[in-house]
Design a protein around this motif. Structure first.
Motif, PDB file in Angstrom:
ATOM      1  N   THR A 154     -81.985 -27.307  11.724  1.00  0.00           N
ATOM      2  CA  THR A 154     -82.772 -26.158  12.093  1.00  0.00           C
ATOM      3  C   THR A 154     -82.451 -25.008  11.151  1.00  0.00           C
ATOM      4  O   THR A 154     -81.297 -24.648  10.988  1.00  0.00           O
ATOM      5  CB  THR A 154     -82.459 -25.750  13.540  1.00  0.00           C
ATOM      6  N   ARG A 155     -83.471 -24.439  10.563  1.00  0.00           N
ATOM      7  CA  ARG A 155     -83.279 -23.346   9.613  1.00  0.00           C
ATOM      8  C   ARG A 155     -83.972 -22.087  10.116  1.00  0.00           C
ATOM      9  O   ARG A 155     -84.995 -22.148  10.781  1.00  0.00           O
ATOM     10  CB  ARG A 155     -83.827 -23.722   8.254  1.00  0.00           C
ATOM     11  N   VAL A 156     -83.395 -20.949   9.747  1.00  0.00           N
ATOM     12  CA  VAL A 156     -83.909 -19.660  10.175  1.00  0.00           C
ATOM     13  C   VAL A 156     -84.238 -18.828   8.948  1.00  0.00           C
ATOM     14  O   VAL A 156     -83.480 -18.818   7.976  1.00  0.00           O
ATOM     15  CB  VAL A 156     -82.867 -18.915  11.045  1.00  0.00           C
ATOM     16  N   VAL A 157     -85.356 -18.114   9.002  1.00  0.00           N
ATOM     17  CA  VAL A 157     -85.706 -17.168   7.949  1.00  0.00           C
ATOM     18  C   VAL A 157     -84.773 -15.965   8.086  1.00  0.00           C
ATOM     19  O   VAL A 157     -84.561 -15.461   9.192  1.00  0.00           O
ATOM     20  CB  VAL A 157     -87.176 -16.726   8.078  1.00  0.00           C
ATOM     21  N   GLU A 158     -84.240 -15.486   6.983  1.00  0.00           N
ATOM     22  CA  GLU A 158     -83.261 -14.397   7.045  1.00  0.00           C
ATOM     23  C   GLU A 158     -83.981 -13.046   7.069  1.00  0.00           C
ATOM     24  O   GLU A 158     -84.155 -12.377   6.057  1.00  0.00           O
ATOM     25  CB  GLU A 158     -82.312 -14.463   5.850  1.00  0.00           C
ATOM     26  N   HIS A 159     -84.390 -12.641   8.284  1.00  0.00           N
ATOM     27  CA  HIS A 159     -84.993 -11.323   8.459  1.00  0.00           C
ATOM     28  C   HIS A 159     -83.915 -10.249   8.446  1.00  0.00           C
ATOM     29  O   HIS A 159     -84.149  -9.140   7.976  1.00  0.00           O
ATOM     30  CB  HIS A 159     -85.770 -11.249   9.778  1.00  0.00           C
ATOM     31  N   LEU A 160     -82.755 -10.577   9.015  1.00  0.00           N
ATOM     32  CA  LEU A 160     -81.618  -9.657   9.066  1.00  0.00           C
ATOM     33  C   LEU A 160     -80.396 -10.328   8.459  1.00  0.00           C
ATOM     34  O   LEU A 160     -80.247 -11.548   8.523  1.00  0.00           O
ATOM     35  CB  LEU A 160     -81.290  -9.277  10.517  1.00  0.00           C
ATOM     36  N   ARG A 161     -79.515  -9.513   7.920  1.00  0.00           N
ATOM     37  CA  ARG A 161     -78.243 -10.052   7.437  1.00  0.00           C
ATOM     38  C   ARG A 161     -77.330 -10.325   8.627  1.00  0.00           C
ATOM     39  O   ARG A 161     -77.541  -9.822   9.730  1.00  0.00           O
ATOM     40  CB  ARG A 161     -77.584  -9.051   6.486  1.00  0.00           C
ATOM     41  N   VAL A 162     -76.288 -11.105   8.403  1.00  0.00           N
ATOM     42  CA  VAL A 162     -75.364 -11.485   9.474  1.00  0.00           C
ATOM     43  C   VAL A 162     -74.665 -10.250  10.033  1.00  0.00           C
ATOM     44  O   VAL A 162     -74.450 -10.143  11.251  1.00  0.00           O
ATOM     45  CB  VAL A 162     -74.333 -12.520   8.957  1.00  0.00           C
ATOM     46  N   GLU A 163     -74.349  -9.279   9.179  1.00  0.00           N
ATOM     47  CA  GLU A 163     -73.676  -8.067   9.642  1.00  0.00           C
ATOM     48  C   GLU A 163     -74.572  -7.265  10.589  1.00  0.00           C
ATOM     49  O   GLU A 163     -74.100  -6.712  11.590  1.00  0.00           O
ATOM     50  CB  GLU A 163     -73.278  -7.178   8.453  1.00  0.00           C
ATOM     51  N   GLU A 164     -75.873  -7.215  10.280  1.00  0.00           N
ATOM     52  CA  GLU A 164     -76.800  -6.515  11.158  1.00  0.00           C
ATOM     53  C   GLU A 164     -76.933  -7.226  12.503  1.00  0.00           C
ATOM     54  O   GLU A 164     -77.038  -6.587  13.547  1.00  0.00           O
ATOM     55  CB  GLU A 164     -78.170  -6.400  10.488  1.00  0.00           C
ATOM     56  N   MET A 165     -76.916  -8.548  12.472  1.00  0.00           N
ATOM     57  CA  MET A 165     -76.950  -9.313  13.722  1.00  0.00           C
ATOM     58  C   MET A 165     -75.700  -9.063  14.549  1.00  0.00           C
ATOM     59  O   MET A 165     -75.775  -8.943  15.773  1.00  0.00           O
ATOM     60  CB  MET A 165     -77.080 -10.802  13.430  1.00  0.00           C
ATOM     61  N   ASP A 166     -74.556  -9.008  13.884  1.00  0.00           N
ATOM     62  CA  ASP A 166     -73.309  -8.748  14.605  1.00  0.00           C
ATOM     63  C   ASP A 166     -73.344  -7.385  15.288  1.00  0.00           C
ATOM     64  O   ASP A 166     -72.845  -7.231  16.415  1.00  0.00           O
ATOM     65  CB  ASP A 166     -72.118  -8.841  13.657  1.00  0.00           C
ATOM     66  N   GLU A 167     -73.935  -6.379  14.630  1.00  0.00           N
ATOM     67  CA  GLU A 167     -74.073  -5.058  15.240  1.00  0.00           C
ATOM     68  C   GLU A 167     -74.959  -5.131  16.480  1.00  0.00           C
ATOM     69  O   GLU A 167     -74.661  -4.526  17.501  1.00  0.00           O
ATOM     70  CB  GLU A 167     -74.663  -4.062  14.238  1.00  0.00           C
ATOM     71  N   ARG A 168     -76.051  -5.876  16.393  1.00  0.00           N
ATOM     72  CA  ARG A 168     -76.933  -6.022  17.556  1.00  0.00           C
ATOM     73  C   ARG A 168     -76.230  -6.769  18.683  1.00  0.00           C
ATOM     74  O   ARG A 168     -76.423  -6.460  19.857  1.00  0.00           O
ATOM     75  CB  ARG A 168     -78.223  -6.732  17.166  1.00  0.00           C
ATOM     76  N   LEU A 169     -75.424  -7.760  18.330  1.00  0.00           N
ATOM     77  CA  LEU A 169     -74.677  -8.502  19.345  1.00  0.00           C
ATOM     78  C   LEU A 169     -73.681  -7.603  20.066  1.00  0.00           C
ATOM     79  O   LEU A 169     -73.463  -7.740  21.269  1.00  0.00           O
ATOM     80  CB  LEU A 169     -73.939  -9.686  18.707  1.00  0.00           C
ATOM     81  N   LYS A 170     -73.072  -6.666  19.341  1.00  0.00           N
ATOM     82  CA  LYS A 170     -72.102  -5.751  19.961  1.00  0.00           C
ATOM     83  C   LYS A 170     -72.757  -4.839  20.987  1.00  0.00           C
ATOM     84  O   LYS A 170     -72.129  -4.450  21.968  1.00  0.00           O
ATOM     85  CB  LYS A 170     -71.438  -4.885  18.892  1.00  0.00           C
TER      86      LYS A 170
END
Length: 126
Positions: free
Chosen positions: A5-21
């Motif tokens: 399963t592959r995902v298009v990189e709309h956001l970087r991993v760091e931005e995702m981590d901020e949203r997760l927080k």
């Protein structure tokens, strides 16, 4: 073994981590975890589902929606809110206030005048 399963990189991993927080709801957190897992460690949807405690089809649906619409696909309003309201909460309270005052004074409130007042308030706004 299934397809990876592959995902298009709309956001970087760091931005995702901020949203997760900043996620407060568990269902929203789990959605972002699916996307992050598929982005950082691509693997079959069945493995991601097993890892996160979701159904395989749910993982497929989340990833397809994210690939198509980006982060907006995961940031849905959720359930239990005023999603189908014609008036804002403050406007409804202003319309209902006279009826609440009369009922607090001991008078009986009926539905017909209340319905008429709400319908008139909706026509005034539109």
């Amino acid at each position: 073994m299934g397809r990876v399963t592959r995902v298009v990189e709309h956001l970087r991993v760091e931005e995702m981590d901020e949203r997760l927080k900043h996620c407060t709801e568990s269902w929203r957190l789990r959605r972002w975890q699916v996307i992050r897992c598929a982005l950082v460690h691509p693997k079959p949807a069945a493995e991601i589902a097993l890892e996160l405690g979701l159904a395989r089809q749910t993982v497929h649906n989340l990833i397809a929606a994210y690939n198509r619409h980006g982060p907006a696909a995961l940031e849905t309003p959720g359930r239990g809110q005023r999603q189908r309201a014609y008036l804002s909460l403050e406007q409804e309270q202003a319309v209902i206030a006279p009826f609440l005052q009369s009922s607090a004074a001991g008078q009986l409130s009926t539905v017909l005048p209340l319905k008429a007042a709400l319908e008139e308030a909706m026509w005034v706004i539109q």
